[in-house]
Design a protein around this motif. Structure first.
Motif, PDB file in Angstrom:
ATOM      1  N   LEU A   1     100.824  79.082  80.782  1.00 31.05           N
ATOM      2  CA  LEU A   1     101.826  78.022  80.691  1.00 31.05           C
ATOM      3  C   LEU A   1     101.674  77.240  79.386  1.00 31.05           C
ATOM      4  O   LEU A   1     102.659  76.955  78.697  1.00 31.05           O
ATOM      5  N   ILE A   2     100.436  76.923  79.024  1.00 32.78           N
ATOM      6  CA  ILE A   2     100.166  76.168  77.794  1.00 32.78           C
ATOM      7  C   ILE A   2     100.532  76.992  76.568  1.00 32.78           C
ATOM      8  O   ILE A   2     101.160  76.492  75.631  1.00 32.78           O
ATOM      9  N   TRP A   3     100.148  78.250  76.561  1.00 30.74           N
ATOM     10  CA  TRP A   3     100.417  79.098  75.393  1.00 30.74           C
ATOM     11  C   TRP A   3     101.900  79.403  75.237  1.00 30.74           C
ATOM     12  O   TRP A   3     102.387  79.580  74.132  1.00 30.74           O
ATOM     13  N   ASN A   4     102.613  79.463  76.362  1.00 29.58           N
ATOM     14  CA  ASN A   4     104.040  79.765  76.314  1.00 29.58           C
ATOM     15  C   ASN A   4     104.843  78.568  75.836  1.00 29.58           C
ATOM     16  O   ASN A   4     105.722  78.694  74.973  1.00 29.58           O
ATOM     17  N   GLY A   5     104.558  77.410  76.407  1.00 28.02           N
ATOM     18  CA  GLY A   5     105.253  76.188  76.003  1.00 28.02           C
ATOM     19  C   GLY A   5     106.726  76.147  76.360  1.00 28.02           C
ATOM     20  O   GLY A   5     107.475  75.316  75.839  1.00 28.02           O
ATOM     21  N   LYS A   6     107.163  77.008  77.276  1.00 27.92           N
ATOM     22  CA  LYS A   6     108.593  77.104  77.579  1.00 27.92           C
ATOM     23  C   LYS A   6     109.079  75.918  78.409  1.00 27.92           C
ATOM     24  O   LYS A   6     108.303  75.259  79.102  1.00 27.92           O
ATOM     25  N   VAL A   7     110.367  75.691  78.342  1.00 25.79           N
ATOM     26  CA  VAL A   7     111.006  74.636  79.132  1.00 25.79           C
ATOM     27  C   VAL A   7     111.395  75.217  80.489  1.00 25.79           C
ATOM     28  O   VAL A   7     112.016  76.282  80.561  1.00 25.79           O
ATOM     29  N   MET A   8     111.032  74.510  81.555  1.00 26.15           N
ATOM     30  CA  MET A   8     111.340  74.951  82.918  1.00 26.15           C
ATOM     31  C   MET A   8     112.306  73.972  83.573  1.00 26.15           C
ATOM     32  O   MET A   8     112.204  72.767  83.360  1.00 26.15           O
ATOM     33  N   ASP A   9     113.221  74.486  84.384  1.00 28.94           N
ATOM     34  CA  ASP A   9     114.036  73.583  85.190  1.00 28.94           C
ATOM     35  C   ASP A   9     113.276  73.256  86.470  1.00 28.94           C
ATOM     36  O   ASP A   9     112.168  73.749  86.710  1.00 28.94           O
ATOM     37  N   GLY A  10     113.854  72.412  87.302  1.00 28.36           N
ATOM     38  CA  GLY A  10     113.170  71.958  88.501  1.00 28.36           C
ATOM     39  C   GLY A  10     112.780  73.071  89.438  1.00 28.36           C
ATOM     40  O   GLY A  10     111.668  73.084  89.983  1.00 28.36           O
ATOM     41  N   GLN A  11     113.675  74.034  89.652  1.00 33.33           N
ATOM     42  CA  GLN A  11     113.395  75.115  90.594  1.00 33.33           C
ATOM     43  C   GLN A  11     112.240  75.991  90.115  1.00 33.33           C
ATOM     44  O   GLN A  11     111.388  76.398  90.905  1.00 33.33           O
ATOM     45  N   GLU A  12     112.193  76.284  88.828  1.00 32.67           N
ATOM     46  CA  GLU A  12     111.087  77.103  88.308  1.00 32.67           C
ATOM     47  C   GLU A  12     109.771  76.356  88.428  1.00 32.67           C
ATOM     48  O   GLU A  12     108.743  76.938  88.796  1.00 32.67           O
TER      49      GLU A  12
ATOM     50  N   GLU B   1     114.755  66.360  89.702  1.00 28.25           N
ATOM     51  CA  GLU B   1     116.092  66.880  89.890  1.00 28.25           C
ATOM     52  C   GLU B   1     116.125  68.339  89.440  1.00 28.25           C
ATOM     53  O   GLU B   1     115.362  68.753  88.566  1.00 28.25           O
ATOM     54  N   GLU B   2     117.013  69.123  90.033  1.00 28.55           N
ATOM     55  CA  GLU B   2     117.022  70.568  89.795  1.00 28.55           C
ATOM     56  C   GLU B   2     117.301  70.948  88.348  1.00 28.55           C
ATOM     57  O   GLU B   2     116.852  71.989  87.871  1.00 28.55           O
ATOM     58  N   ASP B   3     118.027  70.079  87.615  1.00 27.81           N
ATOM     59  CA  ASP B   3     118.321  70.395  86.218  1.00 27.81           C
ATOM     60  C   ASP B   3     117.390  69.664  85.256  1.00 27.81           C
ATOM     61  O   ASP B   3     117.683  69.544  84.057  1.00 27.81           O
ATOM     62  N   SER B   4     116.254  69.179  85.757  1.00 31.62           N
ATOM     63  CA  SER B   4     115.256  68.569  84.885  1.00 31.62           C
ATOM     64  C   SER B   4     114.723  69.596  83.897  1.00 31.62           C
ATOM     65  O   SER B   4     114.810  70.809  84.135  1.00 31.62           O
ATOM     66  N   LYS B   5     114.149  69.104  82.804  1.00 25.37           N
ATOM     67  CA  LYS B   5     113.566  69.976  81.792  1.00 25.37           C
ATOM     68  C   LYS B   5     112.096  69.597  81.613  1.00 25.37           C
ATOM     69  O   LYS B   5     111.777  68.597  80.991  1.00 25.37           O
ATOM     70  N   LEU B   6     111.223  70.415  82.195  1.00 28.60           N
ATOM     71  CA  LEU B   6     109.795  70.135  82.139  1.00 28.60           C
ATOM     72  C   LEU B   6     109.122  71.116  81.190  1.00 28.60           C
ATOM     73  O   LEU B   6     109.379  72.326  81.256  1.00 28.60           O
ATOM     74  N   ALA B   7     108.253  70.591  80.326  1.00 32.14           N
ATOM     75  CA  ALA B   7     107.621  71.466  79.337  1.00 32.14           C
ATOM     76  C   ALA B   7     106.277  70.912  78.889  1.00 32.14           C
ATOM     77  O   ALA B   7     106.152  69.727  78.598  1.00 32.14           O
ATOM     78  N   MET B   8     105.279  71.778  78.854  1.00 38.37           N
ATOM     79  CA  MET B   8     103.996  71.462  78.243  1.00 38.37           C
ATOM     80  C   MET B   8     104.042  72.097  76.848  1.00 38.37           C
ATOM     81  O   MET B   8     103.497  73.165  76.604  1.00 38.37           O
ATOM     82  N   ASN B   9     104.754  71.421  75.948  1.00 41.77           N
ATOM     83  CA  ASN B   9     105.205  72.061  74.706  1.00 41.77           C
ATOM     84  C   ASN B   9     104.428  71.666  73.455  1.00 41.77           C
ATOM     85  O   ASN B   9     104.950  71.713  72.350  1.00 41.77           O
ATOM     86  N   PHE B  10     103.145  71.321  73.615  1.00 41.58           N
ATOM     87  CA  PHE B  10     102.317  70.974  72.458  1.00 41.58           C
ATOM     88  C   PHE B  10     102.203  72.143  71.482  1.00 41.58           C
ATOM     89  O   PHE B  10     102.066  71.947  70.273  1.00 41.58           O
ATOM     90  N   ILE B  11     102.239  73.375  72.012  1.00 44.63           N
ATOM     91  CA  ILE B  11     102.071  74.561  71.172  1.00 44.63           C
ATOM     92  C   ILE B  11     103.138  74.632  70.083  1.00 44.63           C
ATOM     93  O   ILE B  11     102.917  75.211  69.018  1.00 44.63           O
ATOM     94  N   GLY B  12     104.281  73.983  70.313  1.00 42.54           N
ATOM     95  CA  GLY B  12     105.371  74.012  69.343  1.00 42.54           C
ATOM     96  C   GLY B  12     105.049  73.325  68.038  1.00 42.54           C
ATOM     97  O   GLY B  12     105.682  73.604  67.004  1.00 42.54           O
ATOM     98  N   ILE B  13     104.057  72.396  68.066  1.00 44.39           N
ATOM     99  CA  ILE B  13     103.607  71.766  66.814  1.00 44.39           C
ATOM    100  C   ILE B  13     102.122  72.065  66.602  1.00 44.39           C
ATOM    101  O   ILE B  13     101.403  71.308  65.948  1.00 44.39           O
TER     102      ILE B  13
END
Length: 264
Positions: A165-176, A129-141
């Motif tokens: 992408l891994i180093w950034n760890g940011k949350v992306m919505d569906g469109q991004e 869905e367009e407002d999904s929150k996808l993140a490869m956020n292991f870097i945060g811990i």
């Protein structure tokens, strides 16, 4: 139509050529603990051997797909033996999903983070869905991605973009995520089911066995690389768990504050 209610952490539904698995720990945003992964792996093996099934749909109950690995249960599994068993289970789960002789669709609403995101990347077609929150956020811990994500992201993005992408760890919505090439289709909020059914019908109108033979060839070509990535992730994760930055990351997570990393 077959519906199984014998599982505690997943829902399973089979009808015609389509099997559906729904992650079912909504109280924890479908965080992946040992119980859920054990049941999911068991069902995937059953579906693998079911010649009447040609498609699998993987979704999440409640507010999202999956928040990732269950950090609280992972902290409780603090011995090396427990850690090794969990990592081996993750490896078997991802390899089984990646090589499954079915067309695998991941349907994402809400969060798909960390290991939850890894599971979607191991599927064949990702709808979100367009407002999904996808993140490869292991870097945060202060950890590295696992679940084969180094290989899976490299396949989708190439090495350079995967690293960023891994180093950034940011949350992306569906469109991004779609623009980056991480997902295959984006639908409006609340329209995930319609998007999934549309893609199922598209596939079932094609010679699915030919599609699955192509998947099998690619799986055979890539299996050794995925196995190597899973092995390296296990070794790397073991080292990262011992760092001061990881201890700070976990402490900050529990205290709900921004971590103060020192590169140690």
């Amino acid at each position: 139509m077959t519906v199984s209610n014998s599982y505690q952490t997943i829902k399973v539904h089979k009808e015609g050529k389509v099997a559906r698995i729904k992650l079912n720990r909504p109280q924890s945003l479908n965080a992946l603990d040992v119980g859920l992964m054990t049941e999911l792996l068991q069902v995937l093996k059953e579906i693998k051997d079911d010649s009447s099934i040609s498609m699998l749909v993987l979704t999440g109950e409640g507010r999202g797909f999956s928040s990732g690995g269950d950090i609280k249960s992972m902290l409780a599994s603090s011995t090396e033996d427990q850690f090794s068993e969990i990592m081996d289970m993750i490896s078997e789960l991802v390899m089984t999903l990646y090589t499954l002789p079915k067309v695998v669709i991941s349907g994402v609403h809400g969060a798909a983070a960390g290991l939850g995101f890894s599971l979607t990347l191991a599927s064949d077609y990702i709808i979100c869905e367009e407002d999904s929150k996808l993140a490869m956020n292991f870097i945060g811990i202060a950890l590295i991605p696992d679940g084969g994500s180094h290989f899976l992201l490299q396949e989708k993005l190439g090495t350079g973009k995967a690293k960023r992408l891994i180093w950034n760890g940011k949350v992306m919505d569906g469109q991004e995520a779609l623009m980056k090439g991480l997902v295959d289709e984006v639908v409006p909020s609340g329209k995930l089911s319609e998007g999934i059914e549309r893609y199922i019908n598209t596939c079932l109108s094609k010679p699915v066995q030919a599609m699955l033979k192509t998947k099998e060839i690619y799986a055979e070509l890539n299996k050794e690389r995925l196995e190597k990535a899973l092995q390296l992730e296990k070794e790397g994760q073991r080292r990262m768990r011992r760092t001061a930055d990881h201890q700070e990351g976990i402490k900050a997570f529990i205290e709900k504050r921004k971590p103060s990393f020192k590169g140690e």
